[in-house]
Scaffold this active site. Structure first.
Site, short mmCIF file in Angstrom:
data_model
loop_
_atom_site.label_atom_id
_atom_site.label_comp_id
_atom_site.label_asym_id
_atom_site.label_seq_id
_atom_site.Cartn_x
_atom_site.Cartn_y
_atom_site.Cartn_z
N GLU A 78 8.58 16.65 15.68
CA GLU A 78 9.10 16.47 14.32
C GLU A 78 8.38 17.46 13.41
OE1 GLU A 78 7.86 13.04 11.97
OE2 GLU A 78 9.97 12.67 11.50
N LYS A 96 0.89 -1.18 0.00
CA LYS A 96 0.00 0.00 0.00
C LYS A 96 0.92 1.21 0.00
CE LYS A 96 -1.72 3.07 2.18
NZ LYS A 96 -1.61 4.42 1.59
N GLU A 111 8.54 1.87 11.27
CA GLU A 111 9.63 2.84 11.05
C GLU A 111 8.99 4.22 11.12
OE1 GLU A 111 12.71 2.21 10.84
OE2 GLU A 111 12.83 0.09 10.34
N LEU A 112 9.22 4.93 12.23
CA LEU A 112 8.46 6.17 12.49
C LEU A 112 9.36 7.41 12.47
CD1 LEU A 112 6.28 4.57 15.33
CD2 LEU A 112 5.89 4.53 12.86
N CYS A 140 13.03 11.40 7.73
CA CYS A 140 12.89 10.92 9.10
C CYS A 140 14.20 11.10 9.86
CB CYS A 140 12.47 9.46 9.10
SG CYS A 140 13.56 8.45 8.09
P1 NAD Z 1 1.64 8.90 7.47
O1 NAD Z 1 1.71 8.16 8.77
O2 NAD Z 1 0.65 9.97 7.32
O3 NAD Z 1 1.35 7.86 6.28
C1 NAD Z 1 2.18 6.74 6.05
C2 NAD Z 1 1.38 5.65 5.37
O4 NAD Z 1 0.38 5.16 6.26
C3 NAD Z 1 0.63 6.13 4.12
O5 NAD Z 1 0.70 5.14 3.13
C4 NAD Z 1 -0.80 6.28 4.63
O6 NAD Z 1 -1.77 6.13 3.63
C5 NAD Z 1 -0.87 5.11 5.62
N1 NAD Z 1 -1.93 5.21 6.63
C6 NAD Z 1 -2.54 6.32 7.11
N2 NAD Z 1 -3.50 5.99 8.02
C7 NAD Z 1 -3.47 4.64 8.12
C8 NAD Z 1 -4.20 3.69 8.90
N3 NAD Z 1 -5.14 4.07 9.76
N4 NAD Z 1 -3.91 2.38 8.76
C9 NAD Z 1 -2.94 1.96 7.92
N5 NAD Z 1 -2.22 2.81 7.15
C10 NAD Z 1 -2.48 4.13 7.26
O7 NAD Z 1 3.13 9.43 7.17
P2 NAD Z 1 3.65 10.28 5.93
O8 NAD Z 1 3.18 11.69 6.05
O9 NAD Z 1 3.41 9.56 4.66
O10 NAD Z 1 5.22 10.23 6.19
C11 NAD Z 1 5.89 11.07 7.06
C12 NAD Z 1 6.26 10.36 8.35
O11 NAD Z 1 6.96 9.15 8.06
C13 NAD Z 1 7.19 11.18 9.21
O12 NAD Z 1 6.80 11.08 10.56
C14 NAD Z 1 8.54 10.50 9.00
O13 NAD Z 1 9.46 10.69 10.04
C15 NAD Z 1 8.14 9.09 8.86
N6 NAD Z 1 9.19 8.33 8.17
C16 NAD Z 1 9.92 7.40 8.86
C17 NAD Z 1 10.95 6.72 8.24
C18 NAD Z 1 11.79 5.72 8.96
O14 NAD Z 1 12.51 4.97 8.31
N7 NAD Z 1 11.76 5.65 10.26
C19 NAD Z 1 11.23 6.98 6.90
C20 NAD Z 1 10.47 7.93 6.23
C21 NAD Z 1 9.44 8.59 6.86
#
Ligand code: NAD
Length: 480
Positions: free
Chosen positions: A387, A178, A253-254, A287
């Site tokens: 963040e 997804k 991975e957050l 991130c």
């Molecule tokens: P997000 O959490 O908004 O979305 C991430 C994914 O989750 C998307 O595909 C989204 O559609 C999906 N999603 C949303 N709600 C969901 C639910 N209820 N159930 C299942 N899936 C759901 O994050 P974003 O804005 O796409 O990305 C930014 C964040 O990602 C930042 O916090 C960043 O630090 C983090 N990030 C972490 C890493 C890492 O390796 N630790 C790498 C890149 C980004």
């Protein structure tokens, strides 16, 4: 902000990839894709629904019956095929990534190349990983956990798809991907590339849609055994909670609020460019971005001068220009979020050294913000704790090495950190005290066999190398 304008070439995507074929979406909701550099409409994507997701899960489940029993050599061959197929599309993937989310050219290419390398790295990690070990009357095998749901963030969508898929295939898992709904154009090119790898049908399936629809179905569905997620803490928490109902394994991975510790013996002409590159990595939308720079109080004036000097190199603008270091934010929403944090920093008493509120001059049409460096920041301020996910750096002073370590660790996050200094033994000592899944010394560097992942709120589990493959495996012991 200019009104959204219509462009000449609008790409429309109406299919998902299920059971080895591009199939029309059952979900009918349409989402616009907007180009962040100018607010133009460049694409439309039909979002998948629960039915599309269930079809994809069923295909992955059917494929798992045989794929789950493949040998190391067979999986290695599939990884090589994936590597070749995605390698062939590097230029196109880079171009579409720059267009779709405004990633600067130098970063976008690196991300795509890292994605391609993930297949080769997973193959060599698999060769090194003993899948069967015996002693006495006991034999332990590492078995694939089952169907995995792979959910990605937008900021390096191509890399996350490759990395998660590579580990899953190495482990013998079949998957439903997804991708971020904000990355449909790059996902389309990626899926065409993956399709060319000619894996058995159903091994990987891709459904583009909203997290609350497609993602939630993956998390809830009892036929999915594992979720590997990259994204925000808020969604990670929800996934962990909801996945418990079906006892899924989760890798999360957050986010991060990574510290860069500048030691008092650091050579500023080398260290400041590194610190700023870490802070403004992927226009700050990374991130791992080093968004807290900890500097010795006695050297603050010198550091401020070095930052002011070096900031001239951090030009903002058209991300296709290889000299540009900071591109636009991905969306209007992200633009507003960054602006609100800059306002908050000023309100809480931090001082703007460079940047500040509003669009950079001449870049009013897109979602551009000014790369901003704050000084006089206290670690408890909002801009140092939360963040921001944009090009905003907080400079915080410390009196002693111990205090630097304490401030660095005084964060809910623990993803990444950096230590910059001349005495390498001292830098290593400081690194050993940091609560972070990864610490780099003196530069941002990578090793595809080294684990990636977070302490504390930065996540659960690890990716890359054998650590990433193990996350898709279940040990089973047979005792005679
Ligand atoms: P997000 O959490 O908004 O979305 C991430 C994914 O989750 C998307 O595909 C989204 O559609 C999906 N999603 C949303 N709600 C969901 C639910 N209820 N159930 C299942 N899936 C759901 O994050 P974003 O804005 O796409 O990305 C930014 C964040 O990602 C930042 O916090 C960043 O630090 C983090 N990030 C972490 C890493 C890492 O390796 N630790 C790498 C890149 C980004």
């Amino acid at each position: 902000m200019k009104a959204i304008m219509k462009s000449e070439k609008i790409k429309t995507i109406t299919t998902h990839y299920i059971d080895g074929a591009f199939v029309e979406s059952h979900g009918r909701e349409v989402m616009d894709v907007i180009k962040p550099t100018n607010g133009q409409l460049i694409g439309r994507v039909m979002l998948g629904d629960e039915e599309d997701t269930r079809r994809a899960i069923a295909a992955a489940k059917r494929a798992f019956a045989s794929f789950g029993r493949t040998t190391k050599d067979e999986r290695s061959r599939y990884l090589r095929q994936l590597h070749m197929a995605v390698s062939a599309r590097i230029d196109e993937l880079t171009a579409v990534m720059i267009e779709e989310y405004g990633g600067v050219a130098r970063f976008a290419r690196l991300i795509v190349e890292s994605g391609v390398n993930a297949f080769a790295a997973a193959e060599s990690a698999l060769q090194e990983l003993p899948l069967t070990q015996s002693w006495g009357k006991t034999t332990v095998t590492l078995e694939p956990v089952g169907v995995a749901g792979l959910i990605t963030a937008w900021n390096a969508n191509a890399l996350f798809i490759c990395l998660k898929l590579a580990s899953a295939v190495a482990a013998g898992c079949t998957v439903v991907i997804k991708p971020s709904e904000m990355s449909p154009l790059q996902t389309r090119v990626m899926v065409e590339a993956l399709n060319a790898a000619e894996l058995p049908k159903g091994v990987f399936n891709v459904v583009t849609g909203l997290g609350t629809v497609v993602g939630a179905e993956l998390v809830r569905n009892p036929d999915v055994a594992k979720i590997s997620f990259t994204g925000s803490v808020a969604v990670g928490e929800a996934i962990m909670r909801d996945a418990a109902t079906t006892m899924k394994r989760v890798t999360l991975e957050l986010g991060g609020k990574s510290p860069t510790i500048l030691l008092d013996d650091a050579a500023l002409d080398k260290a400041i460019p590194v610190a700023l590159s870490l802070a403004f990595l992927n226009s700050g939308q990374a991130c791992a971005a080093g968004t807290r720079l900890l500097v010795p109080r006695s050297g603050l004036d010198e550091v401020k001068r070095a930052i002011l000097d070096e900031m001239r190199a951090f030009r903002v603008g058209d991300p296709t220009d290889p000299n540009i270091m900071v591109g636009p934010m991905v969306s209007q929403k992200q633009y507003e979020r960054i602006e609100s944090y800059i306002r908050k920093g000023i309100e809480e008493g931090a001082e703007v050294l460079v940047g500040g509120e509003g669009h950079p001059e001449g870049l009013e049409a897109g979602y551009f913000v000014k790369p901003t460096v704050f000084v006089n920041v206290k670690n408890e301020m909002t801009i140092a704790q939360e963040e921001i996910f944009g090009p905003v750096l907080s400079v915080i002073t410390y009196e002693s090495e111990d205090e630097a370590i304490r401030i660095a660790n005084d964060s809910k996050y623990g993803l990444h950190s950096a230590v910059l200094g001349t005495d390498i033994q001292r830098a290593r000592r400081v690194a050993s005290h940091l609560q972070a899944g990864r610490v780099v010394i003196n530069n941002m560097t990578d090793d595809p066999q080294a684990p990636w992942g977070g302490f504390k709120y930065s996540g659960v589990g690890r990716e890359y190398g054998k650590y990433g493959i193990e996350a898709f495996l279940e040990p089973k012991a047979i005792l005679e």
